[in-house]
Design a protein around this motif. Structure first.
Motif, PDB file in Angstrom:
ATOM      1  N   GLY A  17       0.749  -1.045   0.000  1.00 13.54           N
ATOM      2  CA  GLY A  17      -0.059  -0.093  -0.098  1.00 13.54           C
ATOM      3  C   GLY A  17       0.879   1.321  -0.167  1.00 13.54           C
ATOM      4  N   VAL A  18       1.967   1.323   0.662  1.00 10.01           N
ATOM      5  CA  VAL A  18       2.966   2.358   0.832  1.00 10.01           C
ATOM      6  C   VAL A  18       3.204   2.577  -0.440  1.00 10.01           C
ATOM      7  CG1 VAL A  18       4.974   3.218   1.703  1.00 10.01           C
ATOM      8  CG2 VAL A  18       3.410   1.950   3.419  1.00 10.01           C
ATOM      9  N   VAL A  19       3.834   1.638  -1.051  1.00  6.56           N
ATOM     10  CA  VAL A  19       4.378   1.736  -2.601  1.00  6.56           C
ATOM     11  C   VAL A  19       3.331   2.360  -3.562  1.00  6.56           C
ATOM     12  CG1 VAL A  19       5.193   0.337  -4.553  1.00  6.56           C
ATOM     13  CG2 VAL A  19       6.120  -0.019  -2.245  1.00  6.56           C
ATOM     14  N   LEU A  20       2.171   1.786  -3.559  1.00  5.21           N
ATOM     15  CA  LEU A  20       1.070   2.255  -4.381  1.00  5.21           C
ATOM     16  C   LEU A  20       0.891   3.782  -4.170  1.00  5.21           C
ATOM     17  CD1 LEU A  20      -1.442  -0.518  -4.483  1.00  5.21           C
ATOM     18  CD2 LEU A  20      -0.036   0.273  -6.186  1.00  5.21           C
ATOM     19  N   LEU A  21       0.752   4.232  -2.800  1.00  6.70           N
ATOM     20  CA  LEU A  21       0.300   5.638  -2.558  1.00  6.70           C
ATOM     21  C   LEU A  21       1.683   6.507  -3.046  1.00  6.70           C
ATOM     22  CD1 LEU A  21      -1.257   7.813  -1.074  1.00  6.70           C
ATOM     23  CD2 LEU A  21       0.135   7.141   0.940  1.00  6.70           C
ATOM     24  N   ALA A  22       2.912   5.855  -2.858  1.00  4.49           N
ATOM     25  CA  ALA A  22       3.975   6.693  -3.192  1.00  4.49           C
ATOM     26  C   ALA A  22       4.168   6.990  -4.666  1.00  4.49           C
ATOM     27  CB  ALA A  22       5.358   5.989  -2.628  1.00  4.49           C
ATOM     28  N   GLY A  23       3.713   5.705  -5.307  1.00  9.10           N
ATOM     29  CA  GLY A  23       3.819   5.768  -7.007  1.00  9.10           C
ATOM     30  C   GLY A  23       2.614   6.907  -7.278  1.00  9.10           C
TER      31      GLY A  23
END
Length: 399
Positions: free
Chosen positions: A156-162
């Motif tokens: 989820g963190v990677v998706l949000l940063a992306g």
């Protein structure tokens, strides 16, 4: 980390999101036609969706060929993206229409892609949300069942940063595209440059008017006020005449000031006072009352001069007398105005003052601009022990 991800405080970095929403709204008028065309093609549903998106971009691009739609695109880019694309100057040429059509097509196409990708990112954020809520070990996502686990949170963190990086990058791409495709063409740049030059020329003209009129009046009034203060008890009559001269000069300056302010306020009804060489004797009288020994000589039909030449000639004499009031040494000031068949010649000659050096040349610069505009010549400077101002203006330039 902070150098890689755009700062959340820089809200302008994420303007592509509302701009993409605006692009999606632009799709609404053409979407029924695009989907009707896509449905008529026998193929896979995913290909149909792609064809529909391309058809929407093409139809929207055709709308972009219209001048009002181009103005709308520029307005949206300036408001939502923070660009500074100038409004179209005049009717857009064919090249500008094609560029605006291409931009509108790209706007709608990229907006659809961006919003679709962000929708998948938002859907992916359900993974850590469901896992953190508990009570479920699998989730149906992306057309498949996905097992949940501790990996859900970093996912989820990677998706949000992306998503953050994607939106910030899209903002830069949108801005670059808007400035390149909606910016003015060479023809429009020329028109904008002409308009700017006209505005600057008008400002310079107003500055000259204020300098010549107000500067002359203040110089005369200062000298007359000092004289009146010294004569108020010993020669009241002369003091009253000095005050009368101040009143008359101030009234004339107020008329000029009212005209200039009217132009600054864009009031077409502002009437310009017509100061011409027919009133050159009034300038000489005021200068004499201020203490100058003016010897005026007028030759030729000055009343028959072209209006533009006569007005500028008046300002030249006015500036020459103003400079003489400020800087002249003892002795007479010779003013000669000669209206010949081919040109107007003006000369103002006065003695140089040793203890009063000349400071500032703004008035002479303004005179040079006036004379140059009428294709004339101006010369000013010391000549032995005297200061000489001479201007010649061909009459054909003011006809």
């Amino acid at each position: 980390m902070s150098g890689f991800f755009p700062s959340l405080a820089r809200i302008g970095s994420y303007r592509s999101l509302p701009f993409a929403v605006a692009g999606a709204l632009l799709m609404v008028p053409v979407s029924p036609f695009a989907f009707a065309a896509a449905v008529s093609v026998e193929t896979d549903s995913r290909v149909r969706a792609l064809l529909a998106l391309i058809a929407i971009a093409v139809l929207t691009g055709l709308l972009g060929l219209l001048g009002p739609v181009r103005r709308l695109g520029i307005g949206l880019a300036n408001v939502l993206l923070g660009t500074a694309v100038p409004a179209p100057a005049g009717r857009p040429d064919a090249g500008s229409r094609l560029r605006s059509g291409l931009w509108l097509a790209l706007h709608t196409l990229l907006s659809g892609v961006l919003l679709t990708v962000l929708a998948f990112f938002a859907l992916g954020l359900l993974v850590p949300a469901v896992w953190l809520a508990g009570g479920q070990d699998r989730i149906s996502l992306f057309w498949d069942d996905v097992p949940l686990g501790a990996w859900s949170v970093p996912f989820g963190v990677v998706l949000l940063a992306g998503a953050i990086v994607l939106v910030a990058g899209a903002t830069r791409a949108f801005r670059a595209g808007a400035e390149a495709l909606l910016g003015p063409s060479d023809t429009e740049r020329a028109v904008l440059a002409e308009r700017q030059a006209a505005v600057l020329a008008q400002r310079n003209r107003l500055a000259r008017e204020l300098h010549d009129s107000i500067g002359h009046t203040l110089t005369t009034s200062t000298i007359q006020a000092a004289a009146a203060a010294g004569l108020v008890e010993t020669d009241p009559a002369q003091a009253r005449r000095a005050l009368g001269t101040i009143e008359e000069a101030s009234r004339s300056a107020l008329e000029d000031l009212d005209h200039v302010l009217g132009l600054l306020r864009d009031e077409p009804a502002a009437k310009e006072p017509q100061r011409t060489l027919a009133e050159v004797d009034v300038l000489a009288v005021r200068a004499r009352e201020a203490g100058l020994d003016v010897r005026l000589a007028v030759a030729g039909p000055v009343t028959a001069l072209p209006a533009a030449v006569s007005r500028e000639g008046y300002r030249i004499v006015q500036e020459g007398l103003t400079n003489a009031l400020r800087h002249a040494g003892p002795g007479a000031v010779d003013v000669r105005v000669e209206a010949g068949p081919e040109q107007l010649a003006i000369a103002v000659v006065n003695a140089l003052a040793v203890d009063r050096p000349r400071t500032g040349r703004r008035g002479l610069t303004g005179l040079a601009e006036r004379v140059e505009a009428l294709r004339g010549e101006l010369a000013a400077g010391p000549d032995g022990e005297r200061w000489r101002l001479r201007a010649t203006i061909p009459l054909r330039a003011g006809a």
